[in-house]
Write an enzyme that holds these catalytic residues in place. Structure first.
Site, short mmCIF file in Angstrom:
data_model
loop_
_atom_site.label_atom_id
_atom_site.label_comp_id
_atom_site.label_asym_id
_atom_site.label_seq_id
_atom_site.Cartn_x
_atom_site.Cartn_y
_atom_site.Cartn_z
N HIS A 101 51.41 -93.57 36.67
CA HIS A 101 51.41 -92.11 36.62
C HIS A 101 50.08 -91.47 36.26
O HIS A 101 49.82 -90.34 36.66
CB HIS A 101 52.55 -91.58 35.72
CG HIS A 101 52.24 -91.61 34.25
ND1 HIS A 101 52.52 -92.69 33.47
CD2 HIS A 101 51.67 -90.69 33.44
CE1 HIS A 101 52.14 -92.44 32.21
NE2 HIS A 101 51.61 -91.22 32.18
N GLU A 105 44.97 -89.40 38.31
CA GLU A 105 44.26 -88.40 37.52
C GLU A 105 43.01 -89.00 36.87
O GLU A 105 41.95 -88.39 36.89
CB GLU A 105 45.22 -87.88 36.43
CG GLU A 105 44.67 -86.78 35.58
CD GLU A 105 44.60 -85.44 36.31
OE1 GLU A 105 44.92 -85.41 37.51
OE2 GLU A 105 44.20 -84.45 35.68
N ASP A 106 43.14 -90.20 36.36
CA ASP A 106 42.07 -90.73 35.50
C ASP A 106 41.19 -91.80 36.15
O ASP A 106 40.14 -92.11 35.62
CB ASP A 106 42.68 -91.35 34.23
CG ASP A 106 43.50 -90.35 33.43
OD1 ASP A 106 43.31 -89.14 33.67
OD2 ASP A 106 44.32 -90.77 32.60
N ASP A 168 56.96 -89.61 29.63
CA ASP A 168 55.52 -89.51 29.34
C ASP A 168 55.32 -88.65 28.10
O ASP A 168 54.64 -89.02 27.15
CB ASP A 168 54.84 -88.89 30.57
CG ASP A 168 53.35 -88.68 30.40
OD1 ASP A 168 52.70 -89.55 29.79
OD2 ASP A 168 52.84 -87.65 30.89
N ASP A 288 77.05 -77.76 8.08
CA ASP A 288 77.48 -78.72 9.10
C ASP A 288 76.41 -79.77 9.40
O ASP A 288 76.14 -80.08 10.54
CB ASP A 288 77.90 -77.99 10.38
CG ASP A 288 76.82 -77.04 10.85
OD1 ASP A 288 75.81 -76.88 10.13
OD2 ASP A 288 76.97 -76.46 11.93
#
Ligand code: MN
Length: 756
Positions: A101, A105-106, A168, A288
C-alpha cells in the site's frame, strides 16, 4: 536534405533506487514479523499464499533501507496492516494490496509495474489507497467532516480499499508515540473525526472503539490518564458485583438448559469521557460502565434469554430496545435492556446470536469472515437477521464481485452525491451529474452569474463538464459576463436552473424597461415636452402622482408595462404632461407644433429608434423580415412588446386597419449594432455543385446563411432554393442579390416579401 535523428535517444537509467545494505538485525526483524503474518493465513489456498509471499518480497525490496520512526525496517508496517486484514479474513488480493500500500507513494513504483507483476485488481487497490493518502482533511467544521467521510467512501471504488485504509490507520495510531509529537494532534483528530466514524458506519465496532480510545489518548493525554485510572479503581471496587451477576446468570441459564456465552463488557474510555463531557457528569455519575453480553444459539433464544433476565432482576422501565426487529443502519443487531442488579446497581445487557455478534464487532468485514466460517450454524443465512447485511451477503455470494457489493453499500449510505473541493479545500456535495456551472452556483449566485471558464485539477475545462469525486474546482469569473441561456440545457441543480432563469428574466425586464422609457419619452414629445422628468428632485412628486394614476408600484414597473404594450404610452404621456403642467412645467409650443406636424409624415423625427440592441423587447416580424433601410412600422401587441414589420407587409396592413392605436412610429437608428435575418428565394438550374456556387456568391457579399430550404425538384431541372440570410442592411442585401444574378446557374434571385 534530411537530418538524421535517432528515434530512440538513450534514456537516463530508470531502474529501482540502489539497494541499501540492510543490517542482519533489520532483516531478522522483517522476517520475524512476516512469519507472524503467515501463521494467520491458514485460510488461504496454497496458490494465494504464494502470491501474498511474492507481494511481500517485492514490497520488502521496494522499502529496503527505509525505516519507521521507531527505527524498525519500514516493511514491518505493511506487514502489520496485512495482519489486521488477515484478522478480517480478507482475500489474497486485499492482503497483497495491504503489503504494497505504501509502495507507489514512497518507492517510485508505478501502477504499470504493479499491473505487470500482480495483475490489475491488486494494482487498482493500491492505486485507490494512494489516492486516499493524498486527501488531507484540514478543516474544523463539523459538516465538513461528514462530507469528507462521505467523499472518502465514495472515492474508494472497492470496499477493500476502505478496510485496508482502516487497518493502515489503526497501525499508525497504535505506533503514534513513535511519531514526532508535533504530528500527534493532527493525526489523532483526523482519526477521531474521519476514520473512527467510517469504521462505525461500516459496523467495525471493535476498530471504532480502538481508534476512538487511541485518538483520545493523544488528543487529551491528561484526561485520558484520569479516566483510565478512575475506571481501574471502579473495576476493583465492583469486582464482587460483577462476579455475583455472572454467577446468577450462569445458574439461571443452566437451570433452563440453555447454552450461552456470557461475558462482562466495559465501556470504552472515550465513550465514558464523551458522556461526561456531553452531559456534564462526574465520573461517579456515569453508571453504565459495566455491562454483560449474552450470546445465544438462535434468534428466538434472544427473546427467551431476555425473558429469563427480566425474571432474574427488575428491568429499568424505558431502557429496553429491540435492535433485532429494527436493526441499526450499519447492520448492528441486539436486544438491549438495563436491569437493577445486586445492591441496586444498574447493569446493561446485550443479547444476540453468534452471527449478530460477528456483525456487531466487525460489520462489513463479516462479509469475508462469514464466507470463511466452517461452522454450519453460522452459515445459515436465516441466522443473520440483519436485512442490510443479508442483502449484501446475497450479492456477494451470487456474483462474488466485491465491487458490485461495495456499490450497493454506497447506495445505501449516500445515494447520489459527488464530493468536490473548492480551491480553499472546502468540500461541497453535489448531486451526481452536476456540472461546473452547478458548482459555480452552489458557491454563490454571483460566481455562477459571471462564470466564464473553469479549471478542474488545474486543467482548463468547458463549463458543461461534469464534476467527479475529489475534483478541485476553480471557477474563473468576469464582471461583464452573464449567464448563457444554453446553460439551461445541461445544468442539473434546481438552484442553478432558477438563478439562470431569474437572470434571463431580469434581462428581459431591463430590455422592456428601456424600450418603455424610449416610448414614453417619444409620446411626451408629442405633448410638447422635451424630456422625461427626473425621478428625484423637484419632479419626484409628479412621478408619485403618475404612479398613483397608473397603479404601479415603481417607475420601472410602469416603464416595463409600457414596453410590453400592456399600457399605451400616449395615454400615460398625456397624464404626465398634465401633471407637469400643474407643477408649473409648460409644454414647448415649438416642439409641440413640430411633433404634431411630423406625426402625420412617413418618417417622424422623434420615432423610437431601433438599432438591434433591444433583445427580447423588440421582435422583427417573420412574415416580412424587415432589415435596416426598409420602411418600418411598430406594432405594440398586448403584453408581447413591440413587433417591427415592413411597412408594406400585408399582416401589418390588416392589423393597422383593425387596431390602429397600437401602432407606433419606429425608425432605424443610424448605425444598427447587429445583423438582421431576412428571406430570399433563388431559382437555379439544378445540377452538381449548384448549392456550393450559390453559397459562394452569398459569401462574396459577406452574407451569412442561417437556413436553407430546398423545394421539390421540378422536372425541368429548375429548382427554388429558399434561404434565410443575415445582413447588415438593405444595401448589403441588394448587393448579395446582384451577385447571385451574375452567377450563371442562377435563373432568378429575389427577396421574399409579404407585400402586394
Ligand atoms: Mn501506511
Amino acid at each position: 536534405m534530411c537530418a538524421a535523428t535517432n528515434p530512440n535517444p538513450p534514456k537516463a537509467s530508470q531502474g529501482p533506487p540502489l539497494p541499501k545494505v540492510m543490517s542482519a538485525a533489520e532483516s531478522n526483524a522483517a522476517a520475524a514479523s512476516f512469519a507472524r503474518l503467515t501463521s494467520r493465513l491458514d485460510y488461504l489456498s496454497a496458490a494465494d499464499l504464494a502470491s501474498v509471499k511474492s507481494a511481500y518480497r517485492y514490497s520488502d525490496e521496494a522499502h529496503l533501507g527505509q525505516l519507521r520512526n521507531s527505527g524498525e525496517p519500514y516493511i514491518t508496517h505493511p506487514i502489520a496492516v496485512a495482519a489486521q486484514c488477515a484478522e478480517w479474513k480478507l482475500d489474497a488480493q486485499a492482503l497483497m494490496a495491504a503489503l504494497l500500500h505504501d509502495a507507489m507513494e514512497d518507492c517510485a513504483v508505478t501502477k504499470t509495474d504493479l499491473i505487470e507483476r500482480f495483475g490489475s485488481p491488486v494494482a487498482e487497490l493500491v492505486d485507490g489507497l494512494t489516492k486516499l493518502e493524498k486527501l488531507q482533511f484540514n478543516t474544523r467544521e463539523e459538516n465538513q467532516a461528514e462530507s469528507f467521510r462521505k467523499m472518502l467512501l465514495a472515492m474508494a471504488r472497492d470496499v477493500r480499499v476502505i478496510l485496508i485504509k482502516l487497518a493502515d490507520r489503526t497501525h499508525n495510531m497504535r505506533t503514534l508515540s513513535d511519531a514526532p509529537r508535533t504530528k500527534w494532534a493532527r493525526i489523532a483528530s483526523e482519526t477521531l473525526e474521519i476514520y473512527a466514524p467510517i469504521a462505525h458506519r461500516l459496523g467495525l465496532n471493535q476498530t471504532y472503539r480502538e481508534l476512538q480510545d487511541l485518538s483520545f489518548r493523544y488528543l487529551r493525554p491528561w484526561r485520558y490518564a484520569i479516566v483510565s485510572k478512575a475506571v481501574a479503581k471502579a473495576r476493583g471496587r465492583r469486582r464482587d458485583l460483577i462476579q455475583k451477576v455472572q454467577a446468577d446468570l450462569e445458574a439461571t441459564f443452566e437451570r433452563h438448559g440453555m447454552t450461552v456465552r456470557i461475558y462482562g463488557r466495559e465501556k470504552s474510555l472515550y465513550s465514558i469521557y464523551h458522556k461526561m463531557d456531553e452531559k456534564n457528569l462526574s465520573f461517579a455519575q456515569v453508571t453504565d460502565i459495566y455491562g454483560f453480553r449474552v450470546i445465544v444459539p438462535g434468534l428466538i433464544d434472544c427473546y427467551t434469554a431476555l425473558g429469563l433476565l427480566h425474571q432474574l432482576y427488575k428491568p429499568v422501565p424505558g431502557k429496553f430496545k429491540d435492535h433485532i426487529a429494527i436493526s441499526k443502519i450499519n447492520g448492528y443487531q441486539s436486544l438491549h435492556t438495563t436491569l437493577v442488579g445486586p445492591s441496586s446497581i444498574n447493569v446493561e445487557f446485550q443479547v444476540r446470536t453468534e452471527a449478530m455478534h460477528l456483525v456487531a464487532e466487525t460489520g462489513i468485514a463479516a462479509h469475508w469472515l462469514y464466507k470463511e466460517s466452517p461452522d454450519e450454524s453460522k452459515a445459515n443465512p436465516d441466522r443473520l437477521g440483519s436485512k442490510w447485511l443479508q442483502s449484501l451477503l446475497d450479492i456477494g455470494n451470487e456474483t462474488h464481485d466485491a465491487n458490485e457489493f461495495w456499490e450497493h453499500v454506497k447506495v445505501d449510505l449516500f445515494p447520489d452525491a459527488v464530493y468536490v473541493f473548492t480551491p480553499k479545500s472546502r468540500i461541497m456535495a453535489m448531486p451526481r451529474g452536476a456540472t461546473v456551472v452547478d458548482f459555480a452556483y452552489a458557491i454563490h449566485s454571483n460566481v455562477g452569474d459571471h462564470a466564464v471558464a473553469a479549471r478542474v485539477n488545474n486543467e482548463q475545462v468547458p463549463l458543461r463538464t461534469e464534476v467527479q469525486n475529489g475534483d478541485v474546482i476553480e471557477i474563473i469569473t468576469a464582471k461583464e459576463s452573464y449567464p448563457n441561456p444554453a446553460w439551461m440545457g445541461f445544468v442539473r441543480t434546481a438552484r442553478a436552473r432558477s438563478k439562470i432563469r431569474q437572470h434571463l428574466r431580469s434581462l428581459a425586464q431591463d430590455d422592456s424597461q428601456n424600450l418603455g422609457e424610449k416610448m414614453l419619452a417619444q409620446a411626451l414629445r408629442a405633448e410638447g415636452i422635451e424630456h422625461l422628468p427626473d425621478e428625484q428632485g423637484a419632479m419626484a412628486g409628479v412621478w408619485d402622482k403618475l404612479l398613483r394614476f397608473s397603479g404601479n408600484r415603481t417607475r420601472s414597473d410602469l416603464l416595463v408595462e409600457i414596453g410590453l404594450g400592456r399600457r399605451i404610452a400616449s395615454i400615460v404621456a398625456k397624464r404626465l404632461a398634465k401633471l407637469l403642467s400643474d407643477a408649473g412645467e409648460k409644454p414647448n409650443a415649438l416642439l409641440l407644433t413640430r411633433e404634431r406636424f411630423m406625426a402625420g409624415e412617413a418618417v417622424a423625427q422623434g420615432g423610437v429608434a431601433i438599432d438591434g440592441s433591444e433583445n427580447t423587447s423588440v421582435r422583427f416580424a417573420t412574415c416580412c423580415r424587415p432589415v435596416p433601410g426598409d420602411p418600418i412600422l411598430g406594432y405594440l401587441g398586448r403584453g408581447e412588446g413591440l413587433t417591427v414589420h415592413h411597412r408594406d407587409c400585408q399582416v401589418a396592413v390588416k392589423l393597422k386597419n383593425k387596431d390602429s392605436e397600437r401602432f407606433i412610429v419606429v425608425e432605424w437608428a443610424d448605425e444598427p449594432v447587429r445583423t438582421f435575418e431576412t428571406g430570399i428565394v433563388v431559382t437555379v438550374n439544378n445540377g452538381k455543385g449548384v448549392l456550393a456556387k450559390v453559397a459562394s456568391a452569398l459569401a462574396a457579399a459577406e452574407v451569412d446563411i442561417i437556413q436553407i430550404n430546398m423545394a421539390d425538384e421540378s422536372p425541368q431541372g429548375a429548382v427554388d432554393l429558399k434561404f434565410i440570410i443575415a445582413v447588415r442592411d438593405a444595401q448589403q442585401l441588394e448587393s448579395a442579390l446582384r451577385n447571385l444574378r451574375h452567377t450563371h446557374v442562377v435563373l432568378k434571385a429575389q427577396r421574399i416579401t409579404n407585400s402586394n
